[in-house]
Design an enzyme around this catalytic site. Structure first.
Site, PDB file in Angstrom:
ATOM      1  N   GLY A 131       0.804  -1.210   0.000  1.00 49.37           N
ATOM      2  CA  GLY A 131       0.000   0.000   0.000  1.00 49.37           C
ATOM      3  C   GLY A 131       0.838   1.262   0.000  1.00 49.37           C
ATOM      4  O   GLY A 131       0.894   1.970   1.020  1.00 49.37           O
ATOM      5  N   SER A 133       1.253   3.422  -3.334  1.00 48.66           N
ATOM      6  CA  SER A 133       0.742   4.378  -4.313  1.00 48.66           C
ATOM      7  C   SER A 133      -0.604   4.975  -3.892  1.00 48.66           C
ATOM      8  O   SER A 133      -1.432   4.304  -3.277  1.00 48.66           O
ATOM      9  CB  SER A 133       0.577   3.701  -5.677  1.00 48.66           C
ATOM     10  OG  SER A 133       1.810   3.237  -6.160  1.00 48.66           O
ATOM     11  N   GLU A 248      12.601  -5.000  -3.363  1.00 52.45           N
ATOM     12  CA  GLU A 248      11.703  -5.170  -4.506  1.00 52.45           C
ATOM     13  C   GLU A 248      12.463  -5.115  -5.829  1.00 52.45           C
ATOM     14  O   GLU A 248      12.244  -5.922  -6.722  1.00 52.45           O
ATOM     15  CB  GLU A 248      10.621  -4.093  -4.493  1.00 52.45           C
ATOM     16  CG  GLU A 248       9.644  -4.187  -5.666  1.00 52.45           C
ATOM     17  CD  GLU A 248       8.567  -3.131  -5.623  1.00 52.45           C
ATOM     18  OE1 GLU A 248       7.530  -3.333  -6.275  1.00 52.45           O
ATOM     19  OE2 GLU A 248       8.745  -2.102  -4.948  1.00 52.45           O
TER      20      GLU A 248
END
Length: 411
Positions: A131, A133, A248
């Site tokens: 969560g 963007s 990521e």
């Protein structure tokens, strides 16, 4: 064996290959060869096999469901799974649960948070979405308006998040939330873990341009989470988030390069079947793709070496993110050029992976799969950090070039 393996890792690779050969049927041709119903059933049992063997998160501590292996061993397991057409993270939320949230909790989490969340995450009881963007924040990670106010031992959350991959199958979200509206930008942000199965939370699916509900948006209206679910301390969300983004952007770089190699073999088979394999321009573009994949593997090996020496992902992860996302657009554009008029009425097998290359076994002649991959690749240069942002990071932190001028509002 891989030429880069030492004796211990070479033995592990032999063991993984032998184990996979024992687990899989003799006529196994890869996950891409299974029909949708067969595949869904197989993935459930395959995840259990990985879980039982400690191969889901092999580098995690045993107490949290791992096997205390080093990062190189984890990469080998992932590579060997990909080599035979298997996913080392079988379910849609697994990449977010393991590479992102799990790795970040191991770095920043309290003992209580690790005990509370990690084992249930590996077991599949907790499925995570990301969560970060928001509709009005664009690529600015810290221009967030979702807020939380403290009431007793709980945070009350109001706001909206968007573009949650696998958000419709998640039951928890890790989110950046503004906890101090008076603080300047990143200084007022905290990293929170929020249960999605509660009043005040609404999850809506978003249909992408391939016609699939891949993303979601999440609305918070006085949703709640305990103060103990803030990771890294109140107001320290920016540092935690940057750590996560490093994980990521550098997730499984060597296995990822192997997946791209398998995709290229599929593309060469398509070129051969359509009579384009000897076209000089097609051959030149294929050669450039091979060179890019090799470069990605080399950078991936460098990142893996750093990880094996207990170094956190550095700015070189931006190189992987930038090159991989732009390469995925390049290779799928080439596929459509090879198909020619075949893209006007796509047919054949559907894709399996929503992000990145498809697994071994998928029919190379499926124009439907190539067109879908092309559409999936379009947002790749935006999510996870836009290409423009990655170029700035590479220029400033890798090449040592002067920093781009920044206004007071963008600091």
């Amino acid at each position: 064996m891989d030429a880069s393996d030492g004796p211990l890792h070479a033995e592990l690779r032999r063991h993984v290959r032998a184990t996979l050969a024992d687990l899989l049927p003799s006529d196994w041709r890869g996950l891409g060869s299974l029909r949708e119903g067969e595949r869904a059933e197989f993935l459930v049992s395959w995840r259990k096999s990985l879980f039982d063997g400690g191969w889901l998160v092999p580098s995690w501590p045993e107490e949290y469901g791992g096997a205390d292996m080093d990062p190189v061993a984890e990469s080998i397991i992932a590579e060997e799974c990909i080599r035979v057409g298997l996913s080392h993270m079988p379910m849609p939320n697994d990449p977010f649960s393991f590479h992102l949230l799990g790795s970040t909790l191991l770095r920043w989490g309290t003992d209580e948070q690790k005990s509370r969340f990690l084992s249930d995450t590996v077991a599949g009881k907790i499925r995570w979405a990301q969560g970060f963007s928001e509709p009005d924040a664009g690529s600015d990670l810290f221009a967030l308006s979702t807020r939380a106010r403290l009431e007793g031992d709980e945070w009350i959350i109001d706001g909206q998040k968007i573009w949650q991959t696998a958000g419709t199958t998640a039951n928890w979200v890790f989110a950046l939330v503004r906890t101090d509206p008076a603080a300047a930008r990143s200084a007022g942000i905290s990293f929170m873990l929020i249960d999605l199965d509660q009043p005040g939370v609404e999850v809506r699916g978003i249909r992408n341009m391939a016609g699939e509900i891949e993303f979601a948006e999440i609305f918070f209206t006085e949703a709640r989470t305990a103060t103990s679910n803030v990771v890294g301390g109140v107001g320290n969300g920016a540092r935690v988030a940057l750590t996560l983004l490093g994980f990521e952007r550098s997730a499984s770089p060597v296995p990822g390069a192997l997946a791209s190699e398998i995709e290229l073999r599929r593309l060469v088979a398509l070129a051969g079947a359509t009579g384009r394999k000897n076209d000089p321009e097609i051959r030149r573009r294929l050669a450039r793709c091979y060179a890019t994949v090799h470069a990605l593997r080399c950078v991936g090996m460098r990142i893996l070496t750093a990880a094996s020496e207990s170094h956190a992902p550095g700015p070189e992860s931006s190189i992987v993110k930038l090159v991989q996302s732009e390469y995925q657009q390049t290779v799928t554009e080439l596929a459509l050029d090879i198909l020619g008029d075949g893209v006007l009425a796509p047919s054949g097998d559907a894709t399996i992976a929503a992000l990145g290359p498809q697994p071994l076994g998928l029919d190379p002649l499926s124009s439907r799969a190539w067109v879908t991959d092309f559409l999936h690749a379009r947002p790749g240069t935006v999510y996870g950090g836009a290409s423009e942002v990655q170029r700035n990071t590479i220029a400033e932190q890798v090449l040592g070039l002067p920093r781009e001028p920044r206004t007071s509002e963008s600091r």
